[in-house]
Design an enzyme around this catalytic site. Structure first.
Site, PDB file in Angstrom:
ATOM      1  N   ASN A 205      -3.388  -6.301  -5.979  1.00 31.21           N
ATOM      2  CA  ASN A 205      -4.236  -7.339  -6.278  1.00 31.21           C
ATOM      3  C   ASN A 205      -4.727  -8.298  -5.026  1.00 31.21           C
ATOM      4  O   ASN A 205      -5.039  -9.388  -5.208  1.00 31.21           O
ATOM      5  CB  ASN A 205      -3.402  -8.302  -7.317  1.00 31.21           C
ATOM      6  CG  ASN A 205      -3.293  -7.734  -8.700  1.00 31.21           C
ATOM      7  OD1 ASN A 205      -3.944  -6.694  -8.987  1.00 31.21           O
ATOM      8  ND2 ASN A 205      -2.057  -8.181  -9.166  1.00 31.21           N
ATOM      9  N   ARG A 206      -4.695  -7.745  -3.802  1.00 29.27           N
ATOM     10  CA  ARG A 206      -4.875  -8.299  -2.371  1.00 29.27           C
ATOM     11  C   ARG A 206      -4.137  -9.290  -2.029  1.00 29.27           C
ATOM     12  O   ARG A 206      -4.532 -10.177  -1.326  1.00 29.27           O
ATOM     13  CB  ARG A 206      -6.556  -8.549  -2.730  1.00 29.27           C
ATOM     14  CG  ARG A 206      -7.480  -7.561  -2.872  1.00 29.27           C
ATOM     15  CD  ARG A 206      -7.225  -6.319  -1.872  1.00 29.27           C
ATOM     16  NE  ARG A 206      -8.497  -5.466  -1.898  1.00 29.27           N
ATOM     17  CZ  ARG A 206      -8.042  -4.214  -2.247  1.00 29.27           C
ATOM     18  NH1 ARG A 206      -6.822  -3.569  -2.399  1.00 29.27           N
ATOM     19  NH2 ARG A 206      -9.102  -3.274  -2.005  1.00 29.27           N
TER      20      ARG A 206
END
Ligand SMILES: Cc1cc2nc3c(=O)[nH]c(=O)nc-3n(C[C@H](O)[C@H](O)[C@H](O)COP(=O)(O)O)c2cc1C
Length: 228
Positions: A205-206
């Site tokens: 999710n970065r």
């Protein structure tokens, strides 16, 4: 794109770049597992990159310099040595990068270890290695690479490929295989003494891990976590 900035039909590319993305599922990097110094941490990651990182050349790094006017430039170079004194690469002292470093020794090294969802960024100051150190490394290079260092006036414009090949052939005739090739005076190493080293680990999710060592000026290192 044309030189005047207009977009033409030729710009249509068969890739949907906006949708090209990977999810990084790697284990994280935590403060508690970090080594005491960035060089030790780099050695750990380098070992992993070199053994099971799936990298073609784990010691290939992007070296960024800036000239006296602050104009940046980057290129790939091979890391040839590292230890507590810094990170060493070899190049032509007449090259653009070397001219930049003579005017402005600030440099950044970036190791793009994409298959491992990792990158390491070193910032610091570059200084030439001593001639003895350069000579010791030069003697380990294959004969052809030694001649290549003589044949190239790196970063200057050449008339043709044939000019390069002719220069090489003349050198090969003068220094046959098995004969010692002198170290070119215009060729040698740079040692980058790190001021900061950031270890980046891609996460889901970065929400990546970014841990940065910064020299505290007294021989120690401060570690900080940066927002991804
Ligand atoms: C994988 C790879 C490794 C390279 N290794 C070196 C190197 O160790 N030393 C070097 O001077 N150039 C190396 N080069 C060439 C440089 O990228 C660059 O073209 C050259 O050094 C001239 O750069 P400059 O004109 O910006 O000074 C390498 C290029 C690639 C793609």
């Amino acid at each position: 794109m044309r030189q005047d900035g207009r977009v033409t039909d030729a710009d249509a590319v068969p890739f949907d770049l906006a949708s090209m993305r990977k999810q990084y599922r790697a284990e994280g990097l935590s403060e508690s597992e970090l080594a005491a110094t960035p060089v030790e941490q780099f050695a750990r990651w380098f070992q992993q990159a070199a053994t099971d990182g799936g990298l073609f050349e784990p010691n290939a790094m992007v070296v960024s310099t800036a000239d006296a006017e602050g104009r940046p430039s980057s290129r790939t170079v091979l890391l040839k040595h590292f230890d507590g004194r810094g990170f060493v690469f070899y190049t032509n002292y007449g090259s653009r990068k070397a001219r930049d470093l003579a005017a402005n020794p600030q440099v950044a090294l970036l190791f793009p270890w994409h298959p491992m969802a990792r990158q390491v960024i070193v910032t610091g100051t570059a200084a030439r290695t001593g001639r003895d150190e350069t000579a010791a490394y030069f003697r380990t290079r294959p004969h052809g690479s030694q001649l290549g260092a003589w044949a190239s006036t790196q970063s200057s414009v050449v008339g043709s490929r044939a000019d390069l090949d002719t220069a090489y052939a003349e050198l090969a005739a003068r220094h046959p295989e098995g004969e010692q090739v002198p170290v070119p005076p215009h060729w040698g190493g740079f040692r980058v003494v790190p001021e900061s080293v950031e270890f980046w680990q891609g996460r889901e999710n970065r929400l990546h891990d970014r841990l940065r060592y910064t020299a505290d000026g007294a021989g120690g290192w401060r570690v900080e976590r940066l927002s991804p």
